[in-house]
Motif scaffolding. Structure first.
Motif, short mmCIF file in Angstrom:
data_model
loop_
_atom_site.label_atom_id
_atom_site.label_comp_id
_atom_site.label_asym_id
_atom_site.label_seq_id
_atom_site.Cartn_x
_atom_site.Cartn_y
_atom_site.Cartn_z
N GLY A 46 0.81 -1.21 0.00
CA GLY A 46 0.00 0.00 0.00
C GLY A 46 0.83 1.24 0.00
N VAL A 47 0.74 1.97 -1.03
CA VAL A 47 1.36 3.27 -1.19
C VAL A 47 2.76 3.29 -0.58
CG1 VAL A 47 0.84 5.71 -1.21
CG2 VAL A 47 -1.00 4.12 -0.83
N GLY A 48 3.51 2.24 -0.82
CA GLY A 48 4.90 2.19 -0.42
C GLY A 48 5.15 2.00 1.06
N ILE A 51 0.64 -0.36 4.58
CA ILE A 51 -0.53 0.02 5.36
C ILE A 51 -1.68 -0.94 5.11
CG2 ILE A 51 -2.30 1.79 5.64
CD1 ILE A 51 -0.09 3.85 5.29
N LEU A 52 -1.89 -1.33 3.86
CA LEU A 52 -3.00 -2.23 3.56
C LEU A 52 -2.70 -3.63 4.06
CD1 LEU A 52 -3.95 -1.21 -0.09
CD2 LEU A 52 -4.89 -0.36 2.04
N ASP A 53 -3.73 -4.31 4.52
CA ASP A 53 -3.60 -5.69 4.98
C ASP A 53 -4.08 -6.59 3.84
OD1 ASP A 53 -3.74 -8.16 6.15
OD2 ASP A 53 -4.68 -7.45 8.00
N VAL A 106 -3.43 -8.41 -13.72
CA VAL A 106 -3.80 -9.22 -12.56
C VAL A 106 -3.84 -8.30 -11.35
CG1 VAL A 106 -3.19 -11.19 -11.11
CG2 VAL A 106 -2.75 -11.28 -13.57
N LEU A 107 -5.02 -8.17 -10.76
CA LEU A 107 -5.22 -7.30 -9.61
C LEU A 107 -5.23 -8.10 -8.32
CD1 LEU A 107 -8.17 -5.13 -10.98
CD2 LEU A 107 -5.74 -4.54 -10.96
N VAL A 108 -4.69 -7.51 -7.28
CA VAL A 108 -4.81 -8.06 -5.93
C VAL A 108 -6.09 -7.48 -5.35
CG1 VAL A 108 -3.77 -8.12 -3.63
CG2 VAL A 108 -2.31 -8.22 -5.66
N ILE A 109 -6.97 -8.34 -4.85
CA ILE A 109 -8.24 -7.90 -4.27
C ILE A 109 -8.16 -8.13 -2.76
CG2 ILE A 109 -10.74 -8.11 -4.32
CD1 ILE A 109 -9.56 -7.36 -7.05
N PRO A 110 -7.92 -7.06 -1.99
CA PRO A 110 -7.83 -7.21 -0.53
C PRO A 110 -9.20 -7.50 0.08
CG PRO A 110 -6.96 -5.08 -1.28
CD PRO A 110 -7.66 -5.70 -2.43
N GLU A 111 -9.18 -8.11 1.24
CA GLU A 111 -10.43 -8.31 1.96
C GLU A 111 -10.91 -6.96 2.48
OE1 GLU A 111 -10.30 -11.20 5.07
OE2 GLU A 111 -9.93 -12.85 3.68
N LEU A 112 -12.18 -6.66 2.25
CA LEU A 112 -12.74 -5.36 2.62
C LEU A 112 -12.80 -5.20 4.14
CD1 LEU A 112 -14.02 -2.68 1.85
CD2 LEU A 112 -16.22 -3.87 1.66
N SER A 113 -13.41 -6.16 4.83
CA SER A 113 -13.62 -6.00 6.27
C SER A 113 -12.30 -5.86 7.03
CB SER A 113 -14.42 -7.17 6.84
OG SER A 113 -13.73 -8.39 6.63
N ARG A 114 -11.29 -6.61 6.62
CA ARG A 114 -9.97 -6.55 7.29
C ARG A 114 -9.40 -5.13 7.17
NH1 ARG A 114 -6.59 -10.62 8.84
NH2 ARG A 114 -7.87 -12.21 7.86
N LEU A 116 -11.22 -2.29 6.48
CA LEU A 116 -12.08 -1.31 7.14
C LEU A 116 -11.74 -1.21 8.63
CD1 LEU A 116 -15.55 -2.01 5.51
CD2 LEU A 116 -14.10 0.00 5.19
N ASP A 117 -11.31 -2.33 9.20
CA ASP A 117 -10.95 -2.36 10.62
C ASP A 117 -9.54 -1.84 10.87
OD1 ASP A 117 -13.42 -3.45 11.19
OD2 ASP A 117 -12.70 -5.52 11.20
N ASN A 118 -8.79 -1.60 9.83
CA ASN A 118 -7.42 -1.12 9.92
C ASN A 118 -7.44 0.40 9.76
OD1 ASN A 118 -4.85 -0.18 9.09
ND2 ASN A 118 -4.36 -2.08 8.04
N PRO A 119 -7.15 1.16 10.83
CA PRO A 119 -7.24 2.62 10.75
C PRO A 119 -6.40 3.24 9.63
CG PRO A 119 -6.93 1.92 13.03
CD PRO A 119 -6.76 0.71 12.17
N GLY A 120 -5.21 2.72 9.39
CA GLY A 120 -4.37 3.27 8.33
C GLY A 120 -4.98 3.04 6.96
N ALA A 121 -5.42 1.83 6.70
CA ALA A 121 -6.05 1.52 5.41
C ALA A 121 -7.34 2.30 5.24
CB ALA A 121 -6.31 0.01 5.30
N ASN A 122 -8.10 2.40 6.32
CA ASN A 122 -9.36 3.15 6.32
C ASN A 122 -9.09 4.60 5.91
OD1 ASN A 122 -11.61 4.73 7.42
ND2 ASN A 122 -12.27 2.80 8.32
N GLY A 123 -8.06 5.20 6.48
CA GLY A 123 -7.70 6.58 6.15
C GLY A 123 -7.27 6.74 4.69
N LEU A 124 -6.49 5.77 4.20
CA LEU A 124 -6.07 5.81 2.80
C LEU A 124 -7.27 5.73 1.86
CD1 LEU A 124 -2.92 3.51 2.61
CD2 LEU A 124 -3.02 5.97 2.24
N MET A 125 -8.20 4.82 2.18
CA MET A 125 -9.41 4.70 1.36
C MET A 125 -10.19 6.00 1.35
SD MET A 125 -11.04 0.91 1.85
CE MET A 125 -10.86 0.78 3.61
N ARG A 126 -10.33 6.61 2.51
CA ARG A 126 -11.09 7.86 2.63
C ARG A 126 -10.48 8.93 1.73
NH1 ARG A 126 -11.06 8.00 7.74
NH2 ARG A 126 -9.28 9.33 8.06
N VAL A 127 -9.17 9.10 1.79
CA VAL A 127 -8.49 10.10 0.97
C VAL A 127 -8.66 9.78 -0.52
CG1 VAL A 127 -6.20 11.00 0.33
CG2 VAL A 127 -6.82 10.76 2.74
#
Length: 157
Positions: A46-48, A51-53, A106-114, A116-127
């Motif tokens: 995630g963005v170097g 952050i993403l799980d 070929v795309l990596v498809i992360p689990e959404l719920s995992r 959403l529960d991760n504050p860093g990933a959640n913030g990246l998605m929001r931005v």
């Protein structure tokens, strides 16, 4: 004729000197490494900055007519199509523009719920959702832009 022999020897001598000055035999260029697609996605990205799980992530190969929002709807459920920024963030180099994905990627498809529960990933998605909303406004898609803004607002809670 003597002049021609002297000129010929001079040209040969100069050629040898130039060849020696350049390092002798030319170095062959290395062959480019073959691209390989990993069987399973890496554990995190995630963005170097990891952050993403990506635990439990899956791979998906883009086919003709796919969009990130349609892929998100299929993978996360129809009502979650606006979570496509998570997929884009996990594949940032392959998908710099969410409206342009190439067939065969070929795309990596992360689990959404995992994530959403991760504050860093959640913030990246929001931005990224807010960036996409601005892009949709510029493209004359106000309804999609508003949906993304609403979702980004809910993520910030």
């Amino acid at each position: 004729m003597k002049k021609n022999v002297i000129y010929g020897l001079l040209i040969i001598t100069l050629s040898i000197l130039v060849f020696a000055a350049c390092g002798g035999t030319p170095t062959p260029k290395p062959e480019p490494a073959a691209k390989s697609t990993p069987e399973t996605p890496p554990p995190a990205t995630g963005v170097g900055n990891s952050i993403l799980d990506l635990t439990g992530a899956t791979n998906y190969t883009v086919v003709q007519g796919d969009t990130l929002s349609e892929i998100a709807a299929r993978k996360y459920g129809g009502s979650n199509m606006y979570f496509f920024p998570l997929i884009r963030l996990a594949n940032e180099e392959a998908v710099p523009n969410p409206d342009e994905i190439e067939v065969g990627t070929v795309l990596v498809i992360p689990e959404l719920s995992r994530n959403l529960d991760n504050p860093g990933a959640n913030g990246l998605m929001r931005v990224d959702m807010l960036r996409a909303a601005d892009q949709y406004d510029r493209q004359g898609k106000p309804a999609a832009a508003q949906e993304l803004r609403n979702l980004a607002t809910r993520l910030s809670r």
